[in-house]
Write a protein that holds these residues in place. Structure first.
Motif, PDB file in Angstrom:
ATOM      1  N   ASN A  17      45.011  53.028  23.709  1.00 14.86           N
ATOM      2  CA  ASN A  17      45.348  53.441  25.076  1.00 14.86           C
ATOM      3  C   ASN A  17      44.204  53.152  26.048  1.00 14.86           C
ATOM      4  OD1 ASN A  17      47.892  54.369  24.384  1.00 14.86           O
ATOM      5  ND2 ASN A  17      47.226  56.470  24.050  1.00 14.86           N
ATOM      6  N   VAL A  18      42.961  53.386  25.621  1.00 12.42           N
ATOM      7  CA  VAL A  18      41.812  53.091  26.478  1.00 12.42           C
ATOM      8  C   VAL A  18      41.726  51.597  26.755  1.00 12.42           C
ATOM      9  CG1 VAL A  18      39.294  53.126  26.619  1.00 12.42           C
ATOM     10  CG2 VAL A  18      40.518  55.124  25.734  1.00 12.42           C
ATOM     11  N   ILE A  19      41.921  50.777  25.741  1.00 12.46           N
ATOM     12  CA  ILE A  19      41.847  49.321  25.907  1.00 12.46           C
ATOM     13  C   ILE A  19      42.973  48.824  26.808  1.00 12.46           C
ATOM     14  CG2 ILE A  19      42.116  47.134  24.671  1.00 12.46           C
ATOM     15  CD1 ILE A  19      40.647  48.537  22.322  1.00 12.46           C
ATOM     16  N   THR A  20      44.176  49.352  26.622  1.00 16.34           N
ATOM     17  CA  THR A  20      45.305  48.942  27.465  1.00 16.34           C
ATOM     18  C   THR A  20      45.048  49.275  28.927  1.00 16.34           C
ATOM     19  OG1 THR A  20      46.877  49.236  25.645  1.00 16.34           O
ATOM     20  CG2 THR A  20      47.774  49.271  27.885  1.00 16.34           C
ATOM     21  N   LEU A  21      44.522  50.469  29.187  1.00 20.98           N
ATOM     22  CA  LEU A  21      44.204  50.848  30.566  1.00 20.98           C
ATOM     23  C   LEU A  21      43.142  49.924  31.150  1.00 20.98           C
ATOM     24  CD1 LEU A  21      44.239  52.766  33.019  1.00 20.98           C
ATOM     25  CD2 LEU A  21      42.573  54.188  31.805  1.00 20.98           C
ATOM     26  N   THR A  22      42.095  49.646  30.391  1.00 24.72           N
ATOM     27  CA  THR A  22      41.020  48.778  30.870  1.00 24.72           C
ATOM     28  C   THR A  22      41.544  47.378  31.159  1.00 24.72           C
ATOM     29  OG1 THR A  22      39.455  50.041  29.518  1.00 24.72           O
ATOM     30  CG2 THR A  22      38.710  47.914  30.345  1.00 24.72           C
ATOM     31  N   GLN A  23      42.377  46.856  30.279  1.00 25.83           N
ATOM     32  CA  GLN A  23      42.953  45.526  30.490  1.00 25.83           C
ATOM     33  C   GLN A  23      43.819  45.485  31.741  1.00 25.83           C
ATOM     34  OE1 GLN A  23      44.871  45.038  26.676  1.00 25.83           O
ATOM     35  NE2 GLN A  23      43.258  43.672  25.918  1.00 25.83           N
ATOM     36  N   SER A  24      44.589  46.551  31.970  1.00 27.27           N
ATOM     37  CA  SER A  24      45.474  46.567  33.143  1.00 27.27           C
ATOM     38  C   SER A  24      44.682  46.523  34.439  1.00 27.27           C
ATOM     39  CB  SER A  24      46.365  47.814  33.111  1.00 27.27           C
ATOM     40  OG  SER A  24      45.604  48.996  33.306  1.00 27.27           O
ATOM     41  N   VAL A  25      43.506  47.165  34.466  1.00 27.32           N
ATOM     42  CA  VAL A  25      42.662  47.125  35.664  1.00 27.32           C
ATOM     43  C   VAL A  25      42.039  45.748  35.832  1.00 27.32           C
ATOM     44  CG1 VAL A  25      40.598  48.073  36.756  1.00 27.32           C
ATOM     45  CG2 VAL A  25      42.195  49.600  35.584  1.00 27.32           C
ATOM     46  N   LEU A  26      41.545  45.162  34.762  1.00 27.32           N
ATOM     47  CA  LEU A  26      40.915  43.841  34.835  1.00 27.32           C
ATOM     48  C   LEU A  26      41.908  42.752  35.238  1.00 27.32           C
ATOM     49  CD1 LEU A  26      38.620  43.972  31.671  1.00 27.32           C
ATOM     50  CD2 LEU A  26      37.887  44.034  34.058  1.00 27.32           C
ATOM     51  N   GLN A  27      43.189  42.976  34.982  1.00 30.26           N
ATOM     52  CA  GLN A  27      44.208  41.976  35.304  1.00 30.26           C
ATOM     53  C   GLN A  27      44.757  42.096  36.714  1.00 30.26           C
ATOM     54  OE1 GLN A  27      47.018  42.578  32.110  1.00 30.26           O
ATOM     55  NE2 GLN A  27      45.701  41.618  30.577  1.00 30.26           N
ATOM     56  N   GLN A  28      44.287  43.086  37.480  1.00 32.92           N
ATOM     57  CA  GLN A  28      44.740  43.220  38.862  1.00 32.92           C
ATOM     58  C   GLN A  28      44.280  42.029  39.693  1.00 32.92           C
ATOM     59  OE1 GLN A  28      43.837  47.010  40.662  1.00 32.92           O
ATOM     60  NE2 GLN A  28      44.399  48.163  38.822  1.00 32.92           N
ATOM     61  N   GLY A  29      45.105  41.648  40.650  1.00 33.49           N
ATOM     62  CA  GLY A  29      44.807  40.463  41.442  1.00 33.49           C
ATOM     63  C   GLY A  29      43.513  40.539  42.228  1.00 33.49           C
ATOM     64  N   THR A  30      43.108  41.745  42.628  1.00 31.47           N
ATOM     65  CA  THR A  30      41.897  41.884  43.445  1.00 31.47           C
ATOM     66  C   THR A  30      40.629  41.915  42.600  1.00 31.47           C
ATOM     67  OG1 THR A  30      42.140  44.302  43.362  1.00 31.47           O
ATOM     68  CG2 THR A  30      43.106  43.146  45.263  1.00 31.47           C
ATOM     69  N   VAL A  31      40.790  41.975  41.280  1.00 28.59           N
ATOM     70  CA  VAL A  31      39.628  42.090  40.393  1.00 28.59           C
ATOM     71  C   VAL A  31      39.308  40.727  39.784  1.00 28.59           C
ATOM     72  CG1 VAL A  31      38.693  43.168  38.319  1.00 28.59           C
ATOM     73  CG2 VAL A  31      40.155  44.480  39.871  1.00 28.59           C
ATOM     74  N   ALA A  32      38.080  40.286  40.001  1.00 29.43           N
ATOM     75  CA  ALA A  32      37.616  39.036  39.401  1.00 29.43           C
ATOM     76  C   ALA A  32      36.115  39.124  39.199  1.00 29.43           C
ATOM     77  CB  ALA A  32      37.957  37.841  40.304  1.00 29.43           C
ATOM     78  N   ASN A  33      35.639  38.345  38.238  1.00 27.71           N
ATOM     79  CA  ASN A  33      34.192  38.222  37.985  1.00 27.71           C
ATOM     80  C   ASN A  33      33.534  39.550  37.641  1.00 27.71           C
ATOM     81  OD1 ASN A  33      34.369  35.449  38.694  1.00 27.71           O
ATOM     82  ND2 ASN A  33      34.234  36.012  40.862  1.00 27.71           N
ATOM     83  N   VAL A  34      34.215  40.365  36.878  1.00 25.98           N
ATOM     84  CA  VAL A  34      33.601  41.588  36.377  1.00 25.98           C
ATOM     85  C   VAL A  34      32.684  41.201  35.222  1.00 25.98           C
ATOM     86  CG1 VAL A  34      33.999  43.797  35.233  1.00 25.98           C
ATOM     87  CG2 VAL A  34      35.493  43.076  37.099  1.00 25.98           C
TER      88      VAL A  34
END
Length: 466
Positions: free
Chosen positions: A256-273
């Motif tokens: 569940n933690v990994i799924t949540l983290t992946q969902s945030v990283l895949q948002q269109g406004t998020v890049a180059n984290v």
């Protein structure tokens, strides 16, 4: 000015009380909400949190007094931290109860606050003036460390049955809390590469008595007849759990933690984290550390030695320098409930009402801030110049929604954030012009109402809705 901080109170309470609500999800948290202790005895939530806050404050004062340090309440600033994903009303509820390691300008990093009850994930960017801005609004869920505790408790339910566990809670709550503390110790020390059995200390004598009185068998006989006997054995006051089976108790929470983290990283406004900074007490769990590192091998995973007190350090920093976060992301669309002129091309015919001979549309949702909007520190919105003829004032309702194109406040698409009353003296019942200034960009949302005639101002926080 002295700046002192309490660690997140909900984490402490979660360790000792079986919460029957999730404050981070509850949009309609109320002053009358009830919590139950491990025996099922109810107490008002406001009393539990207030007394917990007072106990922490008293403990701190007694600790520093031993060192001949006197706290001056007039010069002491108290900072109370809550999960980032809590709603405005939940933050107000807590108020009523009384990292800057990545320094490169332009760098983006994720903060994963792994707490007891909640997981909060946010992406920040450092901007040229040295402050931080939110790139995404806080996201989270209830898959914190206590969800691993729940998996261990379910293990006991499978062996002994729910009625026996309920008897342990009601008849010997101190033994149940002792068991929870033992689970917490295993959760923090269990290693992903461990190939020996896990020793979980249990309240052996109490459980054995309950097994004989409730089930007519000794604790060892109950276990030997269980379907889990091949994975678990009892030796004196230790329950010995096979390593692979023990690992399986962490799987759902880690996923569940990994799924949540992946969902945030895949948002269109998020890049180059470039980095993920793990903070919070649950970040000290080796199983969750290993799972995150394996899932995000291309991202630098940062774990401080004192990850459990990073939240405290951040609160102290915020107390001294409240402008360290220069902007936040709106989690909802905010708007007010109002009555507007009826437009047959737009409005539902069933909502037509007549006021002073004019056709109006009632319960119209009128937004003034859209979801995912970047909100600078101290941002204000002047909106809704209105008037009243009431001799005592008027009131206004503010709603929130995470949906698009919402037309009305009473269709189930909006949640009432709160309402505020505007108190003005108007015995002549003349029309008085008023202006609402909505204050964003801070830790709490408030509104300042300006009486355009007298130029007086009233700052309002919302009454929590029942």
């Amino acid at each position: 000015m002295q700046t002192l901080c309490w660690m997140e109170i909900q984490r402490i309470i979660t360790s000792f009380i079986d919460l029957k609500m999730n404050l981070h999800n509850n949009k309609n948290i109320t002053m009358t909400m009830v919590l139950e202790d491990v025996r099922g005895q109810p107490l008002p939530a406001i009393d539990v949190f207030s007394l917990s806050s007072k106990a922490l404050k008293d403990h701190l004062k007694s600790t520093v007094e031993i060192k001949n340090i006197e706290l001056d309440d007039r010069k002491t600033k108290w900072v109370l931290t809550v999960p980032a994903i809590w709603t405005d009303t939940a933050k107000q509820f807590m108020r009523k109860t009384g990292c800057r390691e990545i320094t490169e300008i332009g760098s983006r990093y994720m903060v994963a606050d792994l707490g007891g009850g909640t997981i909060d994930v946010t992406v920040h960017e450092k901007i040229p003036n040295g402050t931080l801005k939110e790139v995404t609004k806080a996201s989270g869920n209830g898959c914190g460390g206590t969800s691993v505790d729940d998996a261990f408790i379910q293990l006991f339910v499978r062996i002994f049955g729910r009625p026996l566990l309920n008897s342990l809670k009601s008849e010997s709550p101190e033994s149940y809390l002792y068991l929870l503390r033992s689970i917490e110790n295993v959760k923090r020390t269990f290693q992903p590469t461990q190939n020996r059995k896990v020793n979980l200390t249990i309240p052996y004598a109490t459980l054995d008595d309950l097994c004989q009185s409730n089930l007519g068998e000794t604790i060892k006989n109950v276990l030997s007849s269980s379907s889990l006997a091949c994975n678990i054995e009892i030796c004196k006051d230790k329950m010995r759990i096979g390593p692979e089976f023990a690992k399986s108790l962490f799987t759902t929470t880690c996923d569940n933690v990994i799924t949540l983290t992946q969902s945030v990283l895949q948002q269109g406004t998020v890049a180059n984290v470039s980095s993920i900074l793990l903070v919070g007490g649950f970040a000290e769990c080796k199983m969750i550390q290993n799972a995150i590192k394996a899932a995000f091998q291309s991202i630098n995973i940062i774990l401080q030695d004192d990850s459990g007190v990073i939240v405290l350090k951040g609160a102290v920093l915020f107390g001294y320098k409240s402008d360290i976060i220069s902007s936040r992301i709106a989690r909802y669309t905010y708007g007010v409930c109002c009555t507007v002129l009826f437009d047959e091309n737009i409005h539902d015919e069933r909502r037509k009402i007549t006021i002073n001979g004019k056709e109006k549309c009632d319960n119209k949702f009128s937004p003034f801030l859209a979801i995912n909007t970047s909100i600078p520190l101290g941002h204000t919105i002047e909106k809704y110049n209105f008037s009243t003829e009431s001799p005592t004032g008027c009131w206004c309702q503010v709603f929130i929604t995470d949906r698009n194109n919402v037309m009305y406040t009473d269709t189930g698409e909006c949640t009432l954030l709160g309402e505020f009353e505007i108190n003005i003296s108007n015995p002549e019942r003349r029309r008085r012009g008023l202006k609402a200034v909505f204050n964003f960009g801070d830790t709490e949302f408030s509104v300042t109402v300006v009486d355009l005639e007298s130029k007086t101002e009233q700052k309002k926080f919302f009454e929590i809705q029942r």
